[in-house]
Write an enzyme that holds these catalytic residues in place. Structure first.
Site, short mmCIF file in Angstrom:
data_model
loop_
_atom_site.label_atom_id
_atom_site.label_comp_id
_atom_site.label_asym_id
_atom_site.label_seq_id
_atom_site.Cartn_x
_atom_site.Cartn_y
_atom_site.Cartn_z
N SER A 219 5.77 -18.54 12.60
CA SER A 219 6.57 -17.43 12.07
C SER A 219 7.37 -17.83 10.84
O SER A 219 7.74 -18.99 10.64
CB SER A 219 7.52 -16.97 13.18
OG SER A 219 8.51 -16.09 12.70
N LEU A 271 -3.60 -24.34 23.16
CA LEU A 271 -3.46 -25.76 23.45
C LEU A 271 -2.53 -26.03 24.62
O LEU A 271 -2.39 -27.18 25.04
CB LEU A 271 -2.96 -26.51 22.21
CG LEU A 271 -3.89 -26.51 21.00
CD1 LEU A 271 -3.24 -27.24 19.83
CD2 LEU A 271 -5.24 -27.15 21.35
N ARG A 413 7.05 3.45 12.28
CA ARG A 413 5.63 3.46 12.63
C ARG A 413 5.38 4.27 13.90
O ARG A 413 4.44 5.07 13.98
CB ARG A 413 5.12 2.02 12.81
CG ARG A 413 3.65 1.91 13.15
CD ARG A 413 3.29 0.51 13.57
NE ARG A 413 4.14 0.05 14.66
CZ ARG A 413 4.00 -1.12 15.26
NH1 ARG A 413 3.08 -1.97 14.86
NH2 ARG A 413 4.78 -1.47 16.26
N TYR A 474 3.80 -8.86 1.03
CA TYR A 474 3.79 -8.14 2.30
C TYR A 474 3.47 -6.67 2.00
O TYR A 474 4.29 -5.95 1.42
CB TYR A 474 5.16 -8.26 2.95
CG TYR A 474 5.24 -7.86 4.40
CD1 TYR A 474 5.41 -8.80 5.40
CD2 TYR A 474 5.20 -6.52 4.78
CE1 TYR A 474 5.53 -8.44 6.73
CE2 TYR A 474 5.31 -6.14 6.11
CZ TYR A 474 5.48 -7.11 7.08
OH TYR A 474 5.59 -6.75 8.41
#
Length: 562
Positions: A219, A271, A413, A474
């Site tokens: 991130s 992992l 959204r 972005y």
């Protein structure tokens, strides 16, 4: 009860919080003009959960008993709501599918461990049963990392780390904190702030994402220019694998072969399960300021941002919106009938008389932290650069508003979904020398994709996360699909999304800067890191998890799964 709070099963954030455009008089006309969506149209509420057809869990008594013994009966959940909450992340395809009741494969059970020993017991039990384990943090992932493969016949266990949410210790001399991986952003900062410390990591998902999730997806945050991406912040960690624990001490730097720490960062649960991490912490700054600036054009803004990145200033935030995103941001302003509104209009009138094309203006936010002298000096450096590129300072007011609303965008959204609109994001990173071409080609590819599917669409962009050699772009795009049915809507969505992602890799940009790979971006991995690089990654994953028990299907292309 587990005591762990979750987001809405059908959308972003918490129940009772939603976007409302009624106090933003310019927004409805703007959106209708750009994409033909009427914000005042009656929306379709999310479906009633009881109307969903949730597949029954597929889990045997033996595994259920082992999991119960590991974490306690109250922390093993197989009710429909818990399982659906843990089926999808919060990407646009996730929300379209879950609202349509599309649930081809749902986790069979959700377990909530309290500590690393319980995580070890769960991991060992899942592998022994040849089941599938999917780690779950805040559920905010938007790249398809949380959804079980639709054709998975084995039992699927969702491992929710929400109970593991404490700051365990702070090494004040080293500026390090040991923190459990299941802590969400606000809770982590509250615990640290009470001791005078901060991590400073603020992704868009901050309010609903976890330290472990940040590590799993590599991130970045809005303040990464100062504090670094999570790959810089994370110095040591513990990760549970079948039968063992990887332990990496918090060292400032090492020369001990290929970095295992780097292998774990971005591994999305393939992992093992990260249980805790040592991370950089900083003393709370004396001063914190976000200042808004305005540039006459995108080209001028890009040039200024590059110059700022190599200047003596070290801002916490470096962000600039293109003309489209600037116009959208201005449309979301609340009505200002007093002096504030008149002052803004007067400024725009002056700029127009100076020859500015206000439809090409680009809004920027720069953040400053530190002592008064440091902040003042950095503002002076940035101010001179801004003026050199034709920009002007707008001041603290718009910057403060940005700071207050920076985590609220995902609610828009959901609101658009309610009235038939699709909106999503794609982000990338590239060298400064390539950024203008990547920007132009991506916006052109999106417009061509809108034309192919016969819709009016809108794409906007901002630059953020500046580095020595380049920055992140972005992109946000929106359109009304013009068709009914989730499958048909997603087919049109993927036409646009694929056009954008393909442009990234065709021009040498990365397929993702900070959202991770998941399943949504895996198709482009070989183009991003080369087939040989993918060979290395496949060998790593296969060596650790030969039975494909740990979050199979993410990161690598489907044809490379073994």
């Amino acid at each position: 009860m587990t005591g762990v709070a979750h987001q809405k099963w059908w959308g972003w954030g918490v129940e009772g919080v939603a976007f409302n455009h009624r106090d933003k008089p310019k927004m409805a006309p703007f959106v209708y003009d750009k994409v033909g969506i009427d914000l005042n149209a009656p929306g379709s509420p999310p479906p009633n959960f009881d109307d969903l057809d949730v597949p029954a869990p597929r889990i045997g008594e033996e595994l259920t008993g082992t999991l119960t013994a590991a974490v306690g009966r109250e922390h093993v959940r197989d009710d429909d709501l818990e399982r659906v909450i843990h089926t999808y992340g919060k990407g646009l395809p996730d929300l379209v599918r879950v609202r349509a009741g599309d649930l081809p494969r749902v986790p069979d059970v959700v377990v909530y461990p309290a500590d690393e020993s319980q995580v070890q017991a769960v991991v060992d039990a899942v592998v022994a049963a040849d089941a599938v384990l999917i780690p779950f943090g805040g559920g905010s992932n938007i790249s398809g990392s949380l959804t079980p493969p639709a054709d998975e016949q084995r039992t699927v266990v969702s491992l929710d780390l929400g109970r593991m949410n404490r700051v365990l210790e702070v090494d004040e001399e080293a500026g390090l904190a040991r923190i459990q991986a299941g802590v969400q952003g606000p809770d982590m900062e509250d615990q640290l702030n009470s001791r005078g410390w901060t991590v400073g990591h603020q992704p868009d998902s901050f309010r609903h994402s976890t330290l472990g999730g940040w590590i799993a997806t590599r991130s970045s945050g809005m303040q990464s220019d100062k504090y670094g991406d999570i790959a810089d912040i994370t110095r040591g960690l513990r990760m549970v694998q079948p039968g063992k624990v990887v332990v990496l001490r918090p060292l400032p730097s090492t020369s001990t072969g290929p970095s295992v720490r780097e292998m774990i960062l971005g591994s999305e649960g393939r992992l093992g399960v990260v249980t805790e991490a040592w991370v950089h912490v900083h003393r709370l700054p004396e001063n914190r300021d976000i200042i808004a600036y305005l540039y006459p054009s995108w080209d001028a803004a890009l040039a200024a941002m590059q110059e700022i990145s190599v200047s003596d200033a070290a801002p916490t935030v470096t962000r600039v919106s293109d003309a489209n995103e600037t116009q959208f941001s201005l449309s979301t302003q609340k009505e200002s009938a007093g002096l504030k509104g008149k002052a803004q209009q007067a400024l725009f009138d002056v700029l127009a008389r100076r020859g500015w094309d206000l439809e090409q203006a680009c809004l920027s936010y720069i953040g400053y932290e530190g002592g008064a002298g440091k902040v003042k000096a950095e503002k002076n450096v940035v101010g001179r650069i801004v003026r050199r590129h034709g920009g002007i300072k707008l001041g603290r007011g718009p910057g403060a508003l940005y700071d207050q609303k920076k985590f609220d965008t995902p609610y828009i959204r959901d609101f658009l979904l309610d009235i038939g609109g699709l909106a999503d994001v794609s982000e990338t990173a590239a060298p400064w020398s390539k950024l203008p071409e990547v920007y132009m080609a991506t916006t052109r590819a999106a417009r061509e994709a809108f034309e192919r599917i016969g819709v009016r669409g809108f794409i906007m962009c901002h630059l953020s996360h500046s580095y020595h050699s380049g920055a992140c772009l972005y992109f946000t795009f929106a359109f009304a699909p013009g068709v009914d049915g989730a499958q048909e809507q997603l087919e049109r969505y993927w036409t646009v999304k694929k056009a954008i992602q393909q442009t990234f890799v065709d021009l040498g940009a990365t397929l993702s800067h900070h959202h991770g790979v998941g399943t949504d971006h895996a198709h482009w991995l070989e183009e991003d890191i080369s087939p040989a690089g993918t060979d290395v990654m496949v060998s790593l994953l296969q060596g650790v998890d030969p039975g494909r028990n740990l979050n199979p299907g993410t990161i690598i292309p489907a044809q490379r799964e073994w």
